[in-house]
Design a protein around this motif. Structure first.
Motif, PDB file in Angstrom:
ATOM      1  N   THR A  99      52.788  98.763  -4.831  1.00 56.95           N
ATOM      2  CA  THR A  99      53.566  99.090  -5.301  1.00 56.95           C
ATOM      3  C   THR A  99      53.444  98.316  -6.814  1.00 56.95           C
ATOM      4  O   THR A  99      54.174  97.001  -6.220  1.00 56.95           O
ATOM      5  CB  THR A  99      55.101  98.921  -4.363  1.00 56.95           C
ATOM      6  N   PRO A 100      53.060  98.365  -8.105  1.00 56.81           N
ATOM      7  CA  PRO A 100      53.428  97.735  -9.191  1.00 56.81           C
ATOM      8  C   PRO A 100      55.203  96.877  -9.121  1.00 56.81           C
ATOM      9  O   PRO A 100      55.779  98.878  -9.105  1.00 56.81           O
ATOM     10  CB  PRO A 100      52.940  98.979 -10.076  1.00 56.81           C
ATOM     11  N   GLY A 101      55.046  96.328  -9.452  1.00 58.55           N
ATOM     12  CA  GLY A 101      56.282  96.346 -10.109  1.00 58.55           C
ATOM     13  C   GLY A 101      57.016  96.248 -11.619  1.00 58.55           C
ATOM     14  O   GLY A 101      56.279  97.185 -11.887  1.00 58.55           O
ATOM     15  N   PRO A 102      57.922  96.335 -11.905  1.00 54.45           N
ATOM     16  CA  PRO A 102      58.638  97.110 -13.381  1.00 54.45           C
ATOM     17  C   PRO A 102      58.017  96.158 -14.193  1.00 54.45           C
ATOM     18  O   PRO A 102      57.113  97.120 -15.284  1.00 54.45           O
ATOM     19  CB  PRO A 102      60.782  96.201 -13.402  1.00 54.45           C
ATOM     20  N   GLY A 103      57.720  94.826 -13.733  1.00 53.72           N
ATOM     21  CA  GLY A 103      56.646  94.193 -15.291  1.00 53.72           C
ATOM     22  C   GLY A 103      55.414  94.645 -15.585  1.00 53.72           C
ATOM     23  O   GLY A 103      55.030  95.165 -16.737  1.00 53.72           O
TER      24      GLY A 103
END
Length: 411
Positions: A99-103
């Motif tokens: 789950t890639p983060g906002p960054g």
């Protein structure tokens, strides 16, 4: 026997279907990006992620035109499409496995926006290189029609993929569409440039620096008796109508109690009108006195957009939007055809980048200005002011004798 009509030319159709696949892929990617950001963080972060791509697109768009002219639009459009495909497929794999983060998603948006700044001027510079001057109106009509279809088809396809298998599947669909676009673009044949001559800044190398080429391109636009006034005219029209046709309609529908469905009906009617005029230009491209007709349709279209604020009922607003969309579709198609037919092929990328910069870089900046002004003065006066600003673009075009006399070649 004369040259083939654009809609029967396999080379033009390959470019057109490549452009359609790219547009639909853009729509799927953008919705998938927002969905992934909302799932990884919250609404505020999702908004930042979705807006991040606009920054490099606006900052680098003019440079993208220089790159297209310096190295040739085909090389740039193929390379940028390949990068977009690779980036989106990599994101699909990442979303499936983690789950890639906002960054990470902001980084993806920034990279995609930077590559878009190369792709858009290059793809806009291709029509005069794949079709003769007598087919440019048809090509622009076909392009406008494909844009309407592409913008309409992308979100539902993204919704289907998101509903069935989540953001990873949606990114994969977008990547597949970019791959289809890439394959078709590789098969497109383009005509070679004429010899660039001294200081021409054409493809294939030049002694000028990129900055010098950009300055030369801007000077070329400013001094050209047809291109200069039409570019300024189009910029004023974009700045005057972009916010009213988006934020303005939302505010207007709220005040008139038309609701979200009312906005959908009005926007949909405008789109149908623009698509119908694109189809007309595709099939019946002969428009005598094209420059004068473009100016006249811009005046009528600007008045129609402003008049939406004065329309008391939703049915009347829908009908007005339909007619206004038809008029604006003719205006836009003729403007682009006139500009491209008048442009030295060595400057097509830079001219295309300036037009794209207005649409994707400057016009969105008017949204907060419109909202602030609507809060101070009310929606209707600001709506009308936008229509008047757009009409000022028609005055710029009408005041230029070369634009009034401009004609298009027909085949």
């Amino acid at each position: 026997m004369g040259p083939k009509a654009a809609y029967r030319d396999g080379n033009v159709l390959r470019w057109l279907f490549a452009y359609a696949a790219s547009l639909i892929g853009d729509g799927v990617y953008f919705l998938a990006l927002g969905w992934a950001a909302a799932r990884a963080a919250g609404p505020a972060e999702a908004g930042v992620v979705m807006a991040a791509g606009a920054v490099p697109r606006a900052l680098l768009m003019l440079g993208g035109g220089v790159v297209a002219d310096r190295f040739g639009p085909r090389l740039v459009v193929v390379s940028s499409d390949a990068v977009r495909c690779a980036v989106v497929l990599a994101v699909a794999a990442a979303v499936w496995t983690s789950t890639p983060g906002p960054g990470a998603l902001i980084l993806v948006a920034l990279l995609f926006g930077a590559v878009d700044a190369l792709f858009m001027p290059a793809v806009g510079a291709l029509p005069p290189r794949i079709a003769g001057p007598g087919q440019l109106v048809r090509v622009q009509g076909m392009r406008n029609l494909v844009e309407r279809v592409g913008h309409t088809a992308g979100p539902p396809l993204a919704g289907l993929a998101l509903g069935v298998a989540g953001p990873g599947a949606a990114f994969a669909v977008a990547g597949a569409l970019f791959a289809v676009s890439l394959v078709l673009l590789l098969a497109v044949r383009i005509s070679p440039l004429p010899d660039a001559g001294a200081g021409g800044g054409g493809a294939g190398g030049t002694a000028e620096s990129p900055w010098q080429q950009l300055r030369r391109g801007l000077a070329y636009i400013r001094r050209h008796p047809v291109i200069g006034p039409l570019v300024v005219s189009g910029a004023l029209s974009q700045l005057g109508t972009s916010a009213p046709l988006t934020l303005g309609l939302i505010l207007l529908a709220g005040e008139r109690h038309w609701g979200p469905s009312g906005v959908g009906w009005i926007v949909g009617a405008f789109g149908v009108g623009a698509a119908s005029s694109a189809l007309i230009l595709t099939l019946v491209p002969r428009v005598p006195k094209a420059g004068a007709v473009q100016n006249a349709t811009l005046i009528v279209g600007s008045a129609g957009i402003g008049a939406l604020a004065l329309t008391p009922s939703l049915p009347a607003a829908v009908v007005l939007a339909l007619v206004t969309g038809q008029v604006c579709g003719v205006c836009g198609g003729l403007a682009v055809a006139l500009i491209q037919s008048a442009t030295d092929p060595r400057y097509l990328g830079r001219v295309s980048s300036v037009m794209a910069f207005t649409a994707v870089g400057m016009a969105p900046m008017t949204y907060p200005v419109f909202g602030f002004a609507a809060g101070l003065f009310g929606t209707v006066p600001v709506f009308l002011a936008g229509g008047l600003l757009s009409m000022a673009g028609a005055i710029v075009g009408t005041s230029a004798p070369a634009v009034r006399r401009a004609e298009l070649a027909f085949a």
